[in-house]
Motif scaffolding. Sequence first.
Motif, PDB file in Angstrom:
ATOM      1  N   TYR A  55     -12.461  68.629  30.948  1.00  0.00           N
ATOM      2  CA  TYR A  55     -12.101  69.799  31.743  1.00  0.00           C
ATOM      3  C   TYR A  55     -11.119  70.688  30.991  1.00  0.00           C
ATOM      4  O   TYR A  55     -11.216  71.926  31.038  1.00  0.00           O
ATOM      5  CB  TYR A  55     -11.514  69.372  33.091  1.00  0.00           C
ATOM      6  CG  TYR A  55     -12.552  69.208  34.173  1.00  0.00           C
ATOM      7  CD1 TYR A  55     -12.930  70.295  34.978  1.00  0.00           C
ATOM      8  CD2 TYR A  55     -13.173  67.997  34.397  1.00  0.00           C
ATOM      9  CE1 TYR A  55     -13.882  70.154  35.971  1.00  0.00           C
ATOM     10  CE2 TYR A  55     -14.133  67.841  35.382  1.00  0.00           C
ATOM     11  CZ  TYR A  55     -14.489  68.918  36.172  1.00  0.00           C
ATOM     12  OH  TYR A  55     -15.440  68.777  37.147  1.00  0.00           O
ATOM     13  N   GLN A 107     -11.844  74.485  29.960  1.00  0.00           N
ATOM     14  CA  GLN A 107     -10.987  75.568  30.411  1.00  0.00           C
ATOM     15  C   GLN A 107     -10.473  76.384  29.226  1.00  0.00           C
ATOM     16  O   GLN A 107     -10.424  77.617  29.273  1.00  0.00           O
ATOM     17  CB  GLN A 107      -9.809  75.006  31.216  1.00  0.00           C
ATOM     18  CG  GLN A 107      -8.973  76.058  31.931  1.00  0.00           C
ATOM     19  CD  GLN A 107      -9.776  76.835  32.964  1.00  0.00           C
ATOM     20  OE1 GLN A 107     -10.791  76.360  33.469  1.00  0.00           O
ATOM     21  NE2 GLN A 107      -9.342  78.057  33.244  1.00  0.00           N
ATOM     22  N   GLU A 159     -10.323  71.400  38.119  1.00  0.00           N
ATOM     23  CA  GLU A 159     -10.323  69.956  37.888  1.00  0.00           C
ATOM     24  C   GLU A 159     -10.348  69.233  39.231  1.00  0.00           C
ATOM     25  O   GLU A 159      -9.564  69.553  40.129  1.00  0.00           O
ATOM     26  CB  GLU A 159      -9.078  69.550  37.092  1.00  0.00           C
ATOM     27  CG  GLU A 159      -9.103  68.098  36.652  1.00  0.00           C
ATOM     28  CD  GLU A 159      -7.956  67.773  35.712  1.00  0.00           C
ATOM     29  OE1 GLU A 159      -7.420  66.655  35.810  1.00  0.00           O
ATOM     30  OE2 GLU A 159      -7.595  68.642  34.897  1.00  0.00           O
ATOM     31  N   LEU A 175     -20.842  67.662  32.081  1.00  0.00           N
ATOM     32  CA  LEU A 175     -19.639  68.356  31.611  1.00  0.00           C
ATOM     33  C   LEU A 175     -19.761  68.707  30.137  1.00  0.00           C
ATOM     34  O   LEU A 175     -19.419  69.832  29.713  1.00  0.00           O
ATOM     35  CB  LEU A 175     -18.409  67.475  31.833  1.00  0.00           C
ATOM     36  CG  LEU A 175     -17.857  67.402  33.259  1.00  0.00           C
ATOM     37  CD1 LEU A 175     -16.745  66.357  33.343  1.00  0.00           C
ATOM     38  CD2 LEU A 175     -17.334  68.761  33.709  1.00  0.00           C
TER      39      LEU A 175
END
Length: 371
Positions: A243, A247, A285, A306
Amino acid sequence: HSPSPFDIARRDGAAGPLGGVRVLDLSAYIAGPYGWPQDVVDAALYVLVASGHLRAEHQGQGLAARQIEQGKINQTQFRLEAAVVTLPQRLAVRRLLSELGIPYRNDDEPSGCAGLVETLRALAQQAGGPPPCPEAPSPPYLAELATLRGNELLLAVANQQERLAADFKQWQEVRQQIEERLPRWASLERLLSHGAALSELAPLANQKAALLAQRGLLQTPDPVPPLMEQAAGLLREKIRTLYQQYQSAFEQGMARLQAHPAWQPLASAEAGRILEAQNLRPLPEPRLGNAQEVQSALEATNLQQLQDRLAALPTRFSEALQEALRLAAPKAVRLSLPSASLQTEEEVDEYLQKLREAIMRHIAEGSSVIL
Protein backbone atom coordinates in the motif's frame (compact mmCIF):
# COMPACT_ATOMS: atom_id res chain seq x y z
CA HIS A 1 -56.28 -77.66 36.32
CA SER A 2 -56.44 -75.37 33.24
CA PRO A 3 -53.30 -73.32 32.59
CA SER A 4 -53.77 -69.54 32.57
CA PRO A 5 -52.93 -67.41 29.56
CA PHE A 6 -49.89 -66.19 31.52
CA ASP A 7 -48.59 -69.75 31.94
CA ILE A 8 -49.20 -70.58 28.28
CA ALA A 9 -47.57 -67.36 27.08
CA ARG A 10 -44.48 -68.10 29.12
CA ARG A 11 -44.38 -71.77 28.09
CA ASP A 12 -45.14 -71.34 24.40
CA GLY A 13 -43.13 -68.13 24.18
CA ALA A 14 -40.08 -69.89 25.53
CA ALA A 15 -40.52 -72.70 23.03
CA GLY A 16 -41.42 -70.51 20.05
CA PRO A 17 -39.02 -69.33 17.34
CA LEU A 18 -36.65 -66.59 18.52
CA GLY A 19 -38.37 -66.68 21.91
CA GLY A 20 -41.46 -65.12 20.37
CA VAL A 21 -45.19 -65.91 20.57
CA ARG A 22 -47.96 -64.54 18.40
CA VAL A 23 -51.58 -64.11 19.36
CA LEU A 24 -52.42 -66.96 17.02
CA ASP A 25 -50.33 -69.25 19.21
CA LEU A 26 -53.04 -68.84 21.85
CA SER A 27 -55.94 -69.35 19.51
CA ALA A 28 -56.21 -73.05 20.41
CA TYR A 29 -57.02 -72.06 23.97
CA ILE A 30 -59.80 -69.62 23.16
CA ALA A 31 -62.30 -72.48 22.63
CA GLY A 32 -62.05 -76.20 23.46
CA PRO A 33 -61.52 -77.34 27.01
CA TYR A 34 -60.53 -73.87 28.31
CA GLY A 35 -63.16 -71.72 26.70
CA TRP A 36 -61.33 -68.39 27.19
CA PRO A 37 -62.95 -65.45 25.45
CA GLN A 38 -60.80 -63.45 23.04
CA ASP A 39 -60.99 -60.46 25.39
CA VAL A 40 -59.37 -62.48 28.17
CA VAL A 41 -56.49 -63.47 25.91
CA ASP A 42 -56.05 -59.87 24.71
CA ALA A 43 -56.11 -58.59 28.28
CA ALA A 44 -53.51 -61.17 29.30
CA LEU A 45 -51.22 -60.01 26.50
CA TYR A 46 -51.63 -56.37 27.53
CA VAL A 47 -50.76 -57.23 31.13
CA LEU A 48 -47.77 -59.33 30.13
CA VAL A 49 -46.43 -56.49 27.98
CA ALA A 50 -47.05 -53.93 30.74
CA SER A 51 -45.33 -56.13 33.33
CA GLY A 52 -42.26 -56.56 31.11
CA HIS A 53 -42.68 -60.30 30.54
CA LEU A 54 -43.54 -59.89 26.83
CA ARG A 55 -42.24 -57.45 24.24
CA ALA A 56 -44.68 -56.22 21.60
CA GLU A 57 -43.54 -55.23 18.12
CA HIS A 58 -45.32 -54.06 15.01
CA GLN A 59 -43.37 -53.85 11.74
CA GLY A 60 -40.12 -53.97 13.70
CA GLN A 61 -41.06 -51.11 16.06
CA GLY A 62 -41.40 -51.71 19.78
CA LEU A 63 -44.78 -50.92 21.35
CA ALA A 64 -45.75 -50.07 24.90
CA ALA A 65 -48.89 -51.75 26.26
CA ARG A 66 -50.96 -48.60 25.77
CA GLN A 67 -49.83 -48.35 22.13
CA ILE A 68 -51.25 -51.74 21.16
CA GLU A 69 -54.45 -51.25 19.23
CA GLN A 70 -56.99 -53.97 19.96
CA GLY A 71 -58.14 -54.02 16.37
CA LYS A 72 -54.55 -54.72 15.21
CA ILE A 73 -53.53 -57.15 17.92
CA ASN A 74 -53.46 -60.01 15.41
CA GLN A 75 -50.82 -58.04 13.44
CA THR A 76 -48.63 -57.55 16.52
CA GLN A 77 -45.75 -59.85 17.34
CA PHE A 78 -45.10 -60.77 20.96
CA ARG A 79 -41.75 -62.03 22.16
CA LEU A 80 -40.91 -63.41 25.57
CA GLU A 81 -38.53 -61.12 27.42
CA ALA A 82 -35.51 -63.13 28.47
CA ALA A 83 -34.35 -60.43 30.89
CA VAL A 84 -36.32 -59.24 33.87
CA VAL A 85 -35.71 -55.65 34.97
CA THR A 86 -36.11 -54.81 38.64
CA LEU A 87 -37.75 -51.61 39.81
CA PRO A 88 -34.45 -50.11 41.07
CA GLN A 89 -32.89 -50.78 37.65
CA ARG A 90 -35.86 -49.18 35.89
CA LEU A 91 -35.65 -46.13 38.15
CA ALA A 92 -31.90 -45.86 37.55
CA VAL A 93 -32.49 -45.85 33.79
CA ARG A 94 -35.13 -43.13 34.18
CA ARG A 95 -32.68 -40.98 36.16
CA LEU A 96 -30.01 -41.50 33.51
CA LEU A 97 -32.35 -40.57 30.66
CA SER A 98 -33.55 -37.48 32.54
CA GLU A 99 -29.99 -36.41 33.37
CA LEU A 100 -28.91 -36.68 29.74
CA GLY A 101 -32.04 -35.00 28.37
CA ILE A 102 -33.34 -38.05 26.50
CA PRO A 103 -37.17 -38.09 26.25
CA TYR A 104 -38.98 -41.22 27.43
CA ARG A 105 -42.30 -42.47 28.80
CA ASN A 106 -42.58 -44.22 32.16
CA ASP A 107 -44.31 -47.16 30.54
CA ASP A 108 -41.80 -47.39 27.66
CA GLU A 109 -38.25 -46.95 28.95
CA PRO A 110 -36.81 -49.23 26.21
CA SER A 111 -37.77 -46.64 23.57
CA GLY A 112 -35.95 -44.00 25.61
CA CYS A 113 -32.93 -46.32 25.80
CA ALA A 114 -33.01 -46.75 22.02
CA GLY A 115 -33.05 -42.94 21.70
CA LEU A 116 -30.08 -42.75 24.06
CA VAL A 117 -28.12 -45.22 21.91
CA GLU A 118 -28.86 -43.23 18.74
CA THR A 119 -27.86 -39.99 20.46
CA LEU A 120 -24.62 -41.55 21.68
CA ARG A 121 -23.80 -42.83 18.21
CA ALA A 122 -24.41 -39.36 16.74
CA LEU A 123 -22.31 -37.73 19.47
CA ALA A 124 -19.49 -40.18 18.84
CA GLN A 125 -19.42 -39.15 15.18
CA GLN A 126 -19.42 -35.46 16.12
CA ALA A 127 -16.58 -36.02 18.63
CA GLY A 128 -14.18 -36.58 15.74
CA GLY A 129 -13.82 -36.09 12.02
CA PRO A 130 -11.32 -35.71 9.20
CA PRO A 131 -7.89 -34.24 10.04
CA PRO A 132 -7.04 -32.11 11.91
CA CYS A 133 -9.88 -33.41 14.11
CA PRO A 134 -9.27 -36.53 16.21
CA GLU A 135 -10.72 -39.79 14.98
CA ALA A 136 -14.31 -40.35 16.02
CA PRO A 137 -14.60 -42.80 18.94
CA SER A 138 -16.16 -46.14 18.09
CA PRO A 139 -16.48 -48.22 21.26
CA PRO A 140 -17.71 -51.79 20.68
CA TYR A 141 -20.39 -51.48 23.34
CA LEU A 142 -22.32 -49.00 21.18
CA ALA A 143 -22.64 -51.53 18.36
CA GLU A 144 -23.70 -54.17 20.88
CA LEU A 145 -26.37 -51.91 22.41
CA ALA A 146 -27.74 -51.18 18.93
CA THR A 147 -28.61 -54.89 18.52
CA LEU A 148 -30.67 -55.11 21.74
CA ARG A 149 -34.36 -54.53 22.22
CA GLY A 150 -36.83 -54.31 25.05
CA ASN A 151 -35.79 -55.42 28.50
CA GLU A 152 -32.40 -56.64 27.27
CA LEU A 153 -31.57 -53.10 26.15
CA LEU A 154 -32.98 -51.57 29.30
CA LEU A 155 -30.97 -53.95 31.48
CA ALA A 156 -27.77 -53.31 29.50
CA VAL A 157 -28.22 -49.54 29.88
CA ALA A 158 -28.84 -49.97 33.61
CA ASN A 159 -25.66 -52.02 33.98
CA GLN A 160 -23.53 -49.51 32.02
CA GLN A 161 -25.14 -46.28 33.16
CA GLU A 162 -21.95 -44.73 34.59
CA ARG A 163 -19.96 -45.39 31.43
CA LEU A 164 -22.77 -44.14 29.21
CA ALA A 165 -23.12 -40.93 31.21
CA ALA A 166 -19.34 -40.34 31.19
CA ASP A 167 -18.99 -40.92 27.44
CA PHE A 168 -22.07 -38.77 26.73
CA LYS A 169 -20.62 -35.79 28.61
CA GLN A 170 -17.07 -36.27 27.29
CA TRP A 171 -18.20 -36.47 23.69
CA GLN A 172 -20.35 -33.38 24.16
CA GLU A 173 -17.30 -31.49 25.41
CA VAL A 174 -15.13 -32.73 22.53
CA ARG A 175 -17.83 -31.76 20.02
CA GLN A 176 -17.99 -28.27 21.52
CA GLN A 177 -14.20 -27.92 21.36
CA ILE A 178 -14.20 -28.97 17.70
CA GLU A 179 -16.98 -26.50 16.89
CA GLU A 180 -15.03 -23.71 18.60
CA ARG A 181 -11.65 -24.49 17.05
CA LEU A 182 -12.52 -25.44 13.47
CA PRO A 183 -13.39 -21.84 12.43
CA ARG A 184 -9.96 -20.70 13.65
CA TRP A 185 -8.33 -23.54 11.73
CA ALA A 186 -10.21 -22.46 8.60
CA SER A 187 -8.97 -18.88 9.11
CA LEU A 188 -5.39 -20.12 9.46
CA GLU A 189 -5.75 -22.03 6.19
CA ARG A 190 -7.09 -18.92 4.43
CA LEU A 191 -4.27 -16.74 5.76
CA LEU A 192 -1.62 -19.22 4.67
CA SER A 193 -3.23 -19.61 1.25
CA HIS A 194 -3.09 -15.82 0.76
CA GLY A 195 0.62 -15.93 1.56
CA ALA A 196 1.44 -19.14 -0.27
CA ALA A 197 4.00 -17.33 -2.46
CA LEU A 198 5.81 -15.79 0.51
CA SER A 199 8.86 -17.72 1.67
CA GLU A 200 8.49 -16.16 5.13
CA LEU A 201 5.29 -18.15 5.70
CA ALA A 202 6.79 -21.52 4.74
CA PRO A 203 7.72 -22.52 8.34
CA LEU A 204 4.16 -21.77 9.49
CA ALA A 205 2.75 -23.84 6.62
CA ASN A 206 4.98 -26.72 7.71
CA GLN A 207 3.69 -26.50 11.28
CA LYS A 208 0.12 -26.52 10.02
CA ALA A 209 0.86 -29.61 7.92
CA ALA A 210 2.29 -31.35 11.00
CA LEU A 211 -0.88 -30.60 12.99
CA LEU A 212 -2.93 -31.97 10.13
CA ALA A 213 -0.94 -35.22 10.07
CA GLN A 214 -1.13 -35.56 13.86
CA ARG A 215 -4.85 -34.72 14.06
CA GLY A 216 -3.74 -32.09 16.53
CA LEU A 217 -6.69 -29.69 16.51
CA LEU A 218 -7.48 -30.35 20.18
CA GLN A 219 -3.94 -30.18 21.52
CA THR A 220 -3.44 -28.29 24.78
CA PRO A 221 -2.73 -25.44 24.63
CA ASP A 222 -4.56 -24.63 21.42
CA PRO A 223 -1.81 -24.54 18.74
CA VAL A 224 -3.78 -22.55 16.16
CA PRO A 225 -4.00 -18.99 17.59
CA PRO A 226 -0.19 -18.50 17.77
CA LEU A 227 0.15 -19.64 14.15
CA MET A 228 -2.66 -17.30 13.11
CA GLU A 229 -1.02 -14.33 14.82
CA GLN A 230 2.36 -15.03 13.23
CA ALA A 231 0.83 -15.46 9.78
CA ALA A 232 -1.28 -12.32 10.20
CA GLY A 233 1.77 -10.35 11.32
CA LEU A 234 3.82 -11.30 8.26
CA LEU A 235 0.91 -10.64 5.91
CA ARG A 236 0.14 -7.33 7.62
CA GLU A 237 3.71 -6.17 6.96
CA LYS A 238 3.50 -7.22 3.30
CA ILE A 239 0.14 -5.49 2.82
CA ARG A 240 1.37 -2.24 4.35
CA THR A 241 4.51 -2.30 2.20
CA LEU A 242 2.48 -2.72 -0.98
CA TYR A 243 0.00 0.00 0.00
CA GLN A 244 2.84 2.40 0.79
CA GLN A 245 4.52 1.63 -2.55
CA TYR A 246 1.22 2.13 -4.36
CA GLN A 247 0.50 5.41 -2.60
CA SER A 248 4.00 6.75 -3.37
CA ALA A 249 3.79 5.74 -7.06
CA PHE A 250 0.27 7.19 -7.31
CA GLU A 251 1.28 10.55 -5.84
CA GLN A 252 4.29 10.79 -8.15
CA GLY A 253 2.19 9.89 -11.18
CA MET A 254 -0.49 12.46 -10.29
CA ALA A 255 2.13 15.15 -9.78
CA ARG A 256 3.60 14.54 -13.26
CA LEU A 257 0.14 14.41 -14.81
CA GLN A 258 -1.07 17.64 -13.21
CA ALA A 259 2.11 19.46 -14.22
CA HIS A 260 1.65 18.63 -17.91
CA PRO A 261 0.34 21.51 -20.09
CA ALA A 262 -2.25 19.26 -21.68
CA TRP A 263 -3.78 18.36 -18.29
CA GLN A 264 -3.96 21.81 -16.72
CA PRO A 265 -6.74 23.24 -18.92
CA LEU A 266 -9.05 20.29 -18.27
CA ALA A 267 -12.18 20.91 -16.26
CA SER A 268 -12.31 18.98 -13.00
CA ALA A 269 -15.22 16.86 -14.24
CA GLU A 270 -13.33 15.93 -17.41
CA ALA A 271 -10.17 15.16 -15.46
CA GLY A 272 -12.16 13.03 -13.03
CA ARG A 273 -13.75 11.12 -15.91
CA ILE A 274 -10.32 10.27 -17.35
CA LEU A 275 -8.95 9.14 -13.99
CA GLU A 276 -12.02 7.00 -13.34
CA ALA A 277 -11.77 5.39 -16.77
CA GLN A 278 -8.17 4.42 -15.99
CA ASN A 279 -9.07 3.26 -12.44
CA LEU A 280 -6.63 5.78 -11.05
CA ARG A 281 -7.48 6.49 -7.44
CA PRO A 282 -5.67 6.34 -4.09
CA LEU A 283 -6.07 3.14 -2.07
CA PRO A 284 -6.90 3.78 1.57
CA GLU A 285 -5.03 1.28 3.73
CA PRO A 286 -7.50 -1.19 5.28
CA ARG A 287 -7.85 -1.95 8.96
CA LEU A 288 -5.23 -4.53 9.91
CA GLY A 289 -5.47 -4.60 13.70
CA ASN A 290 -6.02 -8.35 14.19
CA ALA A 291 -5.86 -11.59 12.26
CA GLN A 292 -9.53 -11.39 11.24
CA GLU A 293 -9.09 -7.90 9.81
CA VAL A 294 -6.00 -9.01 7.90
CA GLN A 295 -7.97 -11.90 6.43
CA SER A 296 -10.89 -9.61 5.52
CA ALA A 297 -8.52 -7.17 3.80
CA LEU A 298 -7.00 -9.97 1.74
CA GLU A 299 -10.41 -11.36 0.86
CA ALA A 300 -11.28 -7.92 -0.54
CA THR A 301 -7.95 -7.38 -2.37
CA ASN A 302 -5.34 -10.11 -2.29
CA LEU A 303 -1.58 -9.64 -2.56
CA GLN A 304 -1.45 -10.48 -6.26
CA GLN A 305 -4.16 -7.94 -7.04
CA LEU A 306 -2.25 -5.29 -5.08
CA GLN A 307 0.95 -6.10 -6.96
CA ASP A 308 -0.91 -5.99 -10.29
CA ARG A 309 -2.43 -2.58 -9.52
CA LEU A 310 0.98 -1.23 -8.51
CA ALA A 311 2.62 -2.55 -11.68
CA ALA A 312 -0.17 -1.08 -13.84
CA LEU A 313 0.17 2.51 -12.56
CA PRO A 314 2.75 3.74 -15.14
CA THR A 315 0.68 2.44 -18.04
CA ARG A 316 -2.55 3.90 -16.66
CA PHE A 317 -1.01 7.34 -16.09
CA SER A 318 0.41 7.25 -19.62
CA GLU A 319 -3.00 6.42 -21.09
CA ALA A 320 -4.62 9.20 -19.02
CA LEU A 321 -2.09 11.68 -20.43
CA GLN A 322 -2.71 10.49 -23.98
CA GLU A 323 -6.41 11.15 -23.52
CA ALA A 324 -5.66 14.63 -22.22
CA LEU A 325 -3.44 15.32 -25.25
CA ARG A 326 -6.18 14.14 -27.56
CA LEU A 327 -8.67 16.49 -25.94
CA ALA A 328 -6.19 19.37 -26.02
CA ALA A 329 -5.47 19.00 -29.75
CA PRO A 330 -7.38 21.59 -31.96
CA LYS A 331 -10.51 20.37 -33.64
CA ALA A 332 -10.16 20.07 -37.41
CA VAL A 333 -12.76 21.51 -39.75
CA ARG A 334 -12.89 20.42 -43.36
CA LEU A 335 -13.48 23.42 -45.61
CA SER A 336 -14.62 22.94 -49.20
CA LEU A 337 -13.23 25.37 -51.74
CA PRO A 338 -16.04 27.33 -53.37
CA SER A 339 -16.21 26.97 -57.15
CA ALA A 340 -15.51 30.08 -59.17
CA SER A 341 -14.56 31.23 -62.64
CA LEU A 342 -11.51 33.42 -62.38
CA GLN A 343 -10.20 35.42 -65.35
CA THR A 344 -8.32 38.35 -63.88
CA GLU A 345 -5.78 39.02 -61.17
CA GLU A 346 -8.30 41.09 -59.27
CA GLU A 347 -10.79 38.20 -59.29
CA VAL A 348 -8.10 35.87 -57.98
CA ASP A 349 -7.20 38.30 -55.19
CA GLU A 350 -10.87 38.70 -54.22
CA TYR A 351 -11.40 34.91 -54.20
CA LEU A 352 -8.33 34.34 -52.02
CA GLN A 353 -9.38 37.10 -49.63
CA LYS A 354 -12.77 35.51 -49.04
CA LEU A 355 -11.16 32.09 -48.57
CA ARG A 356 -8.69 33.57 -46.08
CA GLU A 357 -11.50 35.18 -44.11
CA ALA A 358 -13.39 31.85 -43.92
CA ILE A 359 -10.26 29.99 -42.79
CA MET A 360 -9.38 32.58 -40.14
CA ARG A 361 -12.90 32.47 -38.65
CA HIS A 362 -12.39 28.71 -37.86
CA ILE A 363 -8.87 29.27 -36.57
CA ALA A 364 -10.15 32.02 -34.29
CA GLU A 365 -12.62 29.52 -32.86
CA GLY A 366 -9.74 27.16 -32.06
CA SER A 367 -10.20 24.74 -34.94
CA SER A 368 -7.72 23.66 -37.51
CA VAL A 369 -8.79 23.74 -41.11
CA ILE A 370 -8.54 20.99 -43.66
CA LEU A 371 -8.98 22.02 -47.34
